[in-house]
Design a protein around this motif. Structure first.
Motif, mmCIF file in Angstrom:
data_model
loop_
_atom_site.group_PDB
_atom_site.id
_atom_site.type_symbol
_atom_site.label_atom_id
_atom_site.label_comp_id
_atom_site.label_asym_id
_atom_site.label_seq_id
_atom_site.Cartn_x
_atom_site.Cartn_y
_atom_site.Cartn_z
ATOM 1 N N ASP A 253 5.947 1.379 -8.922
ATOM 2 C CA ASP A 253 4.451 0.879 -9.985
ATOM 3 C C ASP A 253 3.562 1.910 -8.974
ATOM 4 O O ASP A 253 2.931 2.900 -9.585
ATOM 5 N N LEU A 254 3.414 1.876 -8.243
ATOM 6 C CA LEU A 254 2.747 2.035 -6.669
ATOM 7 C C LEU A 254 3.382 4.083 -6.444
ATOM 8 O O LEU A 254 1.566 4.922 -6.812
ATOM 9 N N LEU A 255 4.124 4.472 -6.877
ATOM 10 C CA LEU A 255 4.963 5.353 -6.778
ATOM 11 C C LEU A 255 4.311 6.673 -7.840
ATOM 12 O O LEU A 255 4.139 7.797 -7.946
ATOM 13 N N LYS A 256 4.122 5.950 -8.856
ATOM 14 C CA LYS A 256 4.250 6.469 -9.923
ATOM 15 C C LYS A 256 2.362 7.043 -10.434
ATOM 16 O O LYS A 256 2.297 7.482 -10.929
ATOM 17 N N ALA A 257 2.094 5.519 -10.400
ATOM 18 C CA ALA A 257 0.601 5.831 -9.935
ATOM 19 C C ALA A 257 -0.182 6.971 -9.038
ATOM 20 O O ALA A 257 -1.691 7.872 -9.416
ATOM 21 N N VAL A 258 0.377 6.548 -7.927
ATOM 22 C CA VAL A 258 -0.418 7.539 -7.011
ATOM 23 C C VAL A 258 -0.039 9.554 -7.344
ATOM 24 O O VAL A 258 -0.440 10.396 -7.244
ATOM 25 N N ASN A 259 1.167 9.683 -8.103
ATOM 26 C CA ASN A 259 1.834 10.625 -8.404
ATOM 27 C C ASN A 259 1.275 11.310 -9.904
ATOM 28 O O ASN A 259 1.105 12.314 -9.579
ATOM 29 N N LYS A 260 0.689 10.315 -10.680
ATOM 30 C CA LYS A 260 -0.356 10.818 -12.152
ATOM 31 C C LYS A 260 -1.568 11.540 -11.039
ATOM 32 O O LYS A 260 -1.594 12.140 -11.717
ATOM 33 N N VAL A 261 -2.119 10.418 -10.126
ATOM 34 C CA VAL A 261 -3.505 10.600 -9.413
ATOM 35 C C VAL A 261 -3.280 12.668 -9.145
ATOM 36 O O VAL A 261 -3.680 13.616 -9.245
ATOM 37 N N LEU A 262 -2.110 12.258 -8.040
ATOM 38 C CA LEU A 262 -1.719 13.489 -7.203
ATOM 39 C C LEU A 262 -1.693 14.892 -8.995
ATOM 40 O O LEU A 262 -2.195 16.320 -8.205
ATOM 41 N N ASP A 263 -1.159 14.935 -9.540
ATOM 42 C CA ASP A 263 -0.385 15.562 -11.091
ATOM 43 C C ASP A 263 -1.449 16.123 -11.814
ATOM 44 O O ASP A 263 -1.602 17.296 -12.250
ATOM 45 N N GLY A 264 -2.589 14.925 -11.488
ATOM 46 C CA GLY A 264 -3.668 15.547 -12.780
ATOM 47 C C GLY A 264 -5.076 16.628 -12.073
ATOM 48 O O GLY A 264 -4.457 17.060 -11.325
ATOM 49 N N LYS A 265 -5.652 17.346 -13.833
ATOM 50 C CA LYS A 265 -6.753 18.372 -13.076
ATOM 51 C C LYS A 265 -7.958 17.579 -13.303
ATOM 52 O O LYS A 265 -7.664 16.803 -14.889
ATOM 53 N N SER A 266 -8.871 17.789 -12.996
ATOM 54 C CA SER A 266 -10.861 17.850 -13.810
ATOM 55 C C SER A 266 -10.453 18.106 -14.950
ATOM 56 O O SER A 266 -10.271 19.521 -14.748
ATOM 57 N N LYS A 267 -11.575 17.933 -15.952
ATOM 58 C CA LYS A 267 -11.811 18.768 -16.724
ATOM 59 C C LYS A 267 -12.815 19.043 -17.137
ATOM 60 O O LYS A 267 -13.576 20.268 -16.932
ATOM 61 N N TYR A 268 -13.836 18.615 -15.532
ATOM 62 C CA TYR A 268 -15.106 18.881 -15.200
ATOM 63 C C TYR A 268 -15.060 19.904 -14.202
ATOM 64 O O TYR A 268 -15.538 20.649 -14.427
ATOM 65 N N PHE B 85 1.083 -1.388 -0.230
ATOM 66 C CA PHE B 85 -0.161 -0.060 -0.078
ATOM 67 C C PHE B 85 0.804 1.023 0.034
ATOM 68 O O PHE B 85 2.204 0.754 0.587
ATOM 69 N N TYR B 86 1.227 1.998 -0.929
ATOM 70 C CA TYR B 86 0.795 3.484 -0.376
ATOM 71 C C TYR B 86 0.073 4.867 -0.714
ATOM 72 O O TYR B 86 -1.063 4.952 -1.222
ATOM 73 N N THR B 87 0.321 5.333 0.525
ATOM 74 C CA THR B 87 -0.321 6.345 0.172
ATOM 75 C C THR B 87 0.092 8.063 0.592
ATOM 76 O O THR B 87 1.252 8.201 1.584
ATOM 77 N N LYS B 88 -0.010 8.722 -0.225
ATOM 78 C CA LYS B 88 0.376 10.329 0.166
ATOM 79 C C LYS B 88 -1.133 11.154 -0.522
ATOM 80 O O LYS B 88 -1.841 11.133 -1.165
ATOM 81 N N GLN B 89 -0.575 12.144 0.169
ATOM 82 C CA GLN B 89 -1.618 12.922 0.642
ATOM 83 C C GLN B 89 -3.127 12.869 -0.157
ATOM 84 O O GLN B 89 -3.784 13.206 -0.478
ATOM 85 N N GLY B 90 -3.809 11.868 0.531
ATOM 86 C CA GLY B 90 -4.779 11.448 1.372
ATOM 87 C C GLY B 90 -5.370 10.328 -0.276
ATOM 88 O O GLY B 90 -6.342 9.845 -0.582
#
Length: 127
Positions: free
Chosen positions: A87-102, A51-56
């Motif tokens: 791979d977990l670190l990349k997935a979490v950072n991708k979510v944190l760096d993403g911006k919502s379109k809506y 499990f990897y947790t970062k900023q919720g």
């Protein structure tokens, strides 16, 4: 020539190394990693959950135990599961760096209504 002794030896080794036949002592190893928290859990059935947790944001991955006769901590220190952790670190950072379109503005969580501060609730002590 056919070597029966080698064939039997391989079959015995295969049965001994089969992780499904073992019950492991559950272990948990936690550490801080790149601003988040990493939990590596060895389950009693030999499955490793990471499990990897970062900023919720939490990401989870599972793997089969790779070396059943090696202590779990030693497996981790030798980098056996480093590819999964990366791979977990990349997935979490991708979510944190993403911006919502809506959702362009901050989403405010729904709050439960609270009693006004001027309202006093009296307890009935007759019970």
């Amino acid at each position: 020539m056919f070597d029966i002794k080698a064939l039997l030896k391989r079959e015995v080794e295969k049965k001994l190394i089969d992780v499904d036949d073992y019950i492991f002592m559950p272990e948990r190893i936690e550490m801080a990693l790149e601003g988040g928290k990493l939990n590596c859990v060895l389950n009693s059935d030999g499955r490793v959950d990471i499990f990897y947790t970062k900023q919720g944001v939490t990401e989870v991955s599972s793997a089969a135990r790779k070396h059943p006769y090696t202590p779990f901590e030693k497996e981790l220190s030798h980098g056996i599961y480093d590819d999964i952790i990366r791979d977990l670190l990349k997935a979490v950072n991708k979510v944190l760096d993403g911006k919502s379109k809506y959702f362009h503005h901050r989403v405010v969580p729904i709050r439960t209504p609270q009693l006004p501060t001027s309202t006093v609730i009296k307890e009935d002590s007759s019970f």
